[in-house]
Design a protein around this motif. Structure first.
Motif, PDB file in Angstrom:
ATOM      1  N   ASN A  86       1.019  -1.257   0.132  1.00  0.00           N
ATOM      2  CA  ASN A  86      -0.001   0.165   0.171  1.00  0.00           C
ATOM      3  C   ASN A  86       0.842   1.165   0.032  1.00  0.00           C
ATOM      4  OD1 ASN A  86      -2.287  -1.565   0.154  1.00  0.00           O
ATOM      5  ND2 ASN A  86      -2.578  -1.450   2.246  1.00  0.00           N
ATOM      6  N   SER A  87       1.767   1.362   0.909  1.00  0.00           N
ATOM      7  CA  SER A  87       2.822   2.405   0.838  1.00  0.00           C
ATOM      8  C   SER A  87       3.484   2.389  -0.536  1.00  0.00           C
ATOM      9  CB  SER A  87       3.880   2.290   1.975  1.00  0.00           C
ATOM     10  OG  SER A  87       3.311   2.491   3.315  1.00  0.00           O
ATOM     11  N   GLN A 215       8.101  14.192  -2.838  1.00  0.00           N
ATOM     12  CA  GLN A 215       6.709  13.673  -2.660  1.00  0.00           C
ATOM     13  C   GLN A 215       6.729  12.372  -2.395  1.00  0.00           C
ATOM     14  OE1 GLN A 215       4.559  16.414  -2.168  1.00  0.00           O
ATOM     15  NE2 GLN A 215       3.248  15.229  -3.132  1.00  0.00           N
ATOM     16  N   PHE A 216       7.652  11.364  -2.812  1.00  0.00           N
ATOM     17  CA  PHE A 216       7.482  10.019  -2.383  1.00  0.00           C
ATOM     18  C   PHE A 216       8.012   9.835  -0.967  1.00  0.00           C
ATOM     19  CE2 PHE A 216       9.120   5.882  -1.857  1.00  0.00           C
ATOM     20  CZ  PHE A 216       8.349   5.031  -2.858  1.00  0.00           C
ATOM     21  N   VAL A 217       9.079  10.469  -0.647  1.00  0.00           N
ATOM     22  CA  VAL A 217       9.334  10.737   0.938  1.00  0.00           C
ATOM     23  C   VAL A 217       8.318  11.053   1.954  1.00  0.00           C
ATOM     24  CG1 VAL A 217      11.111  11.211   2.546  1.00  0.00           C
ATOM     25  CG2 VAL A 217      11.775  10.677   0.269  1.00  0.00           C
ATOM     26  N   GLY A 218       7.578  12.120   1.321  1.00  0.00           N
ATOM     27  CA  GLY A 218       6.634  13.003   2.299  1.00  0.00           C
ATOM     28  C   GLY A 218       5.450  11.876   2.307  1.00  0.00           C
ATOM     29  N   ILE A 219       5.024  11.335   1.251  1.00  0.00           N
ATOM     30  CA  ILE A 219       3.692  10.330   1.314  1.00  0.00           C
ATOM     31  C   ILE A 219       4.062   9.113   2.158  1.00  0.00           C
ATOM     32  CG2 ILE A 219       2.292   9.056  -0.181  1.00  0.00           C
ATOM     33  CD1 ILE A 219       2.465  11.124  -2.359  1.00  0.00           C
ATOM     34  N   TRP A 220       5.422   8.563   1.745  1.00  0.00           N
ATOM     35  CA  TRP A 220       5.688   7.557   2.533  1.00  0.00           C
ATOM     36  C   TRP A 220       5.875   7.341   4.210  1.00  0.00           C
ATOM     37  CZ3 TRP A 220       7.000   2.504   0.266  1.00  0.00           C
ATOM     38  CH2 TRP A 220       7.634   1.645   1.223  1.00  0.00           C
ATOM     39  N   ASN A 221       6.320   8.754   4.687  1.00  0.00           N
ATOM     40  CA  ASN A 221       6.308   8.933   5.927  1.00  0.00           C
ATOM     41  C   ASN A 221       5.144   9.482   6.569  1.00  0.00           C
ATOM     42  OD1 ASN A 221       9.055   8.109   5.988  1.00  0.00           O
ATOM     43  ND2 ASN A 221       9.999   9.894   5.256  1.00  0.00           N
ATOM     44  N   ASN A 222       4.223   9.797   5.664  1.00  0.00           N
ATOM     45  CA  ASN A 222       2.954  10.398   6.302  1.00  0.00           C
ATOM     46  C   ASN A 222       2.021   9.547   7.315  1.00  0.00           C
ATOM     47  OD1 ASN A 222       0.929  12.270   6.777  1.00  0.00           O
ATOM     48  ND2 ASN A 222       0.392  12.473   4.588  1.00  0.00           N
ATOM     49  N   PHE A 223       1.762  10.141   8.424  1.00  0.00           N
ATOM     50  CA  PHE A 223       1.006   9.252   9.564  1.00  0.00           C
ATOM     51  C   PHE A 223      -0.400   9.996   9.591  1.00  0.00           C
ATOM     52  CE2 PHE A 223      -0.391   9.216  13.701  1.00  0.00           C
ATOM     53  CZ  PHE A 223      -0.635   7.739  13.931  1.00  0.00           C
ATOM     54  N   PRO A 237      -1.010   2.217   5.173  1.00  0.00           N
ATOM     55  CA  PRO A 237       0.283   2.349   4.797  1.00  0.00           C
ATOM     56  C   PRO A 237       1.187   1.770   5.667  1.00  0.00           C
ATOM     57  CG  PRO A 237      -0.491   4.273   5.404  1.00  0.00           C
ATOM     58  CD  PRO A 237      -1.756   3.623   5.538  1.00  0.00           C
ATOM     59  N   ILE A 238       2.465   1.700   5.740  1.00  0.00           N
ATOM     60  CA  ILE A 238       3.326   1.061   6.460  1.00  0.00           C
ATOM     61  C   ILE A 238       3.479   1.940   7.869  1.00  0.00           C
ATOM     62  CG2 ILE A 238       5.552   2.238   5.646  1.00  0.00           C
ATOM     63  CD1 ILE A 238       5.136  -1.294   6.811  1.00  0.00           C
ATOM     64  N   THR A 239       3.385   3.016   7.622  1.00  0.00           N
ATOM     65  CA  THR A 239       3.686   4.039   9.085  1.00  0.00           C
ATOM     66  C   THR A 239       2.381   3.660  10.006  1.00  0.00           C
ATOM     67  OG1 THR A 239       2.364   5.614   7.721  1.00  0.00           O
ATOM     68  CG2 THR A 239       4.683   5.883   7.896  1.00  0.00           C
ATOM     69  N   LEU A 240       1.184   3.578   9.417  1.00  0.00           N
ATOM     70  CA  LEU A 240       0.012   3.328  10.341  1.00  0.00           C
ATOM     71  C   LEU A 240      -0.184   1.990  10.700  1.00  0.00           C
ATOM     72  CD1 LEU A 240      -2.501   4.808  11.541  1.00  0.00           C
ATOM     73  CD2 LEU A 240      -3.969   4.360   9.576  1.00  0.00           C
ATOM     74  N   GLY A 241       0.403   1.221   9.938  1.00  0.00           N
ATOM     75  CA  GLY A 241       0.551  -0.276  10.179  1.00  0.00           C
ATOM     76  C   GLY A 241       1.384  -0.704  11.626  1.00  0.00           C
ATOM     77  N   THR A 261      11.661  -4.487  13.629  1.00  0.00           N
ATOM     78  CA  THR A 261      12.066  -5.217  12.085  1.00  0.00           C
ATOM     79  C   THR A 261      11.226  -4.870  11.114  1.00  0.00           C
ATOM     80  OG1 THR A 261      12.414  -7.384  13.463  1.00  0.00           O
ATOM     81  CG2 THR A 261      12.252  -7.565  11.270  1.00  0.00           C
ATOM     82  N   GLY A 262      10.124  -4.391  11.417  1.00  0.00           N
ATOM     83  CA  GLY A 262       9.368  -3.758  10.297  1.00  0.00           C
ATOM     84  C   GLY A 262       9.789  -2.285  10.219  1.00  0.00           C
ATOM     85  N   CYS A 263      10.384  -1.686  10.866  1.00  0.00           N
ATOM     86  CA  CYS A 263      10.981  -0.240  10.747  1.00  0.00           C
ATOM     87  C   CYS A 263      12.250  -0.294  10.102  1.00  0.00           C
ATOM     88  CB  CYS A 263      11.211   0.413  12.175  1.00  0.00           C
ATOM     89  SG  CYS A 263       9.811   0.866  13.182  1.00  0.00           S
TER      90      CYS A 263
END
Length: 292
Positions: A86-87, A215-223, A237-241, A261-263
């Motif tokens: 999803n991320s 934009q990629f980094v901003g969306i990827w890290n968006n929580f 996404p991975i942040t919320l998961g 490990t996920g981080c």
């Protein structure tokens, strides 16, 4: 030999580098250590099993990395990889659409004269000053009215328009796309779309790649945006998961190893993307110098 400088009194040895030159270097090294120590701890902690992680706090590698991967892969039938996919979808498609919109908007603002251009540009600058955190709730209310809340569109649509991306491309287009070249293309009968796609976009490519990366980094890290928009955890996404895993760790401490490990795994795509895009940056700069 020490270089000499001529003065009224005769030649004298030139002064060497100032002795305080090591101060900024030391400050930069300390800043680098401050930023890299948490990353190093995540790498080391991901190799530790449950007992090793909570028993002592050391930077010595552990022996449980493979077991952590197996448990992370088995957790809820591998939902972590669904979050990762999803991320990649949100960040990849969102950054690509944002770069395309920024290319069109920045090129129009930088190379076309029309009434209200300065007002639009200043309005765009005002948008750069507005934090995305402030816009999360209004965006949710608008998308909820449209029936798009808790959908993939609720994550993609807010990320399409980037005021900073449009501003950056506008500056880059004004500096790198000569007006004379565009006029020559028009005299040869080229359409505006052909001029934009075949001439302007290749010349603006380093700036567009920069917009894509930001934009990629901003969306990827968006929580906050997915936290507000999404309710179905299969769309997280991975942040919320990882946040949900961390919240469950209060009652199940065994999940902490999965979170760490996920981080670690979540950082790897960003590192790979930066290395790949850095290669394209170098190619664009070299090609520009050859053409010059």
């Amino acid at each position: 030999m020490t270089p000499l400088t001529l003065t009224a009194a005769g030649p004298r040895p030139a002064r060497g580098p100032r002795r305080t030159a090591w101060v900024p270097t030391l400050v930069l090294l300390l800043g680098s250590l401050y930023c890299l120590i948490p990353v190093a701890w995540v790498v080391i902690a991901a190799t530790k099993g449950r007992g090793e992680l909570f028993s002592t706090f050391t930077f010595a590698p552990g022996t449980g990395f493979l077991d952590n991967l197996k448990e992370l892969n088995a957790y809820r039938d591998g939902i972590y990889w669904r979050w990762m996919a999803n991320s990649v979808f949100y960040a990849g498609l969102g950054a690509l659409l944002s770069a395309a919109v920024s290319a069109a908007g920045g090129y129009a603002l930088g190379r076309f004269a029309f009434r209200g251009r300065e007002f639009v540009f200043k309005l765009m600058l005002a948008g750069v000053l507005v934090p995305s955190v402030v816009l999360a709730v209004p965006q949710y209310l608008l998308l909820s009215k449209a029936g798009l809340a808790d959908s993939y569109w609720s994550m993609l649509l807010p990320s399409v328009l980037s005021p900073y991306g449009v501003y950056l491309v506008r500056i880059y287009a004004a500096a790198s796309v000569p007006v004379e070249l565009l006029e020559a293309a028009r005299m040869d009968g080229a359409s505006e779309w052909r001029i934009f796609s075949r001439i302007a976009v290749p010349m603006m490519m380093p700036g567009l790649i920069t917009v894509f990366l930001f934009q990629f980094v901003g969306i990827w890290n968006n929580f906050l945006l997915p936290y507000v928009m999404l309710a179905d955890d299969t769309k997280f996404p991975i942040t919320l998961g990882l946040y949900t895993l961390l919240a469950q760790g209060n009652s199940q401490p065994a999940l902490y190893t999965l979170v760490i490990t996920g981080c670690l795994l979540a950082v790897l795509p960003l590192i790979g993307l930066f290395l790949v895009i850095q290669r394209f940056w170098s190619l664009d700069l070299l090609s520009g110098s050859v053409k010059a």
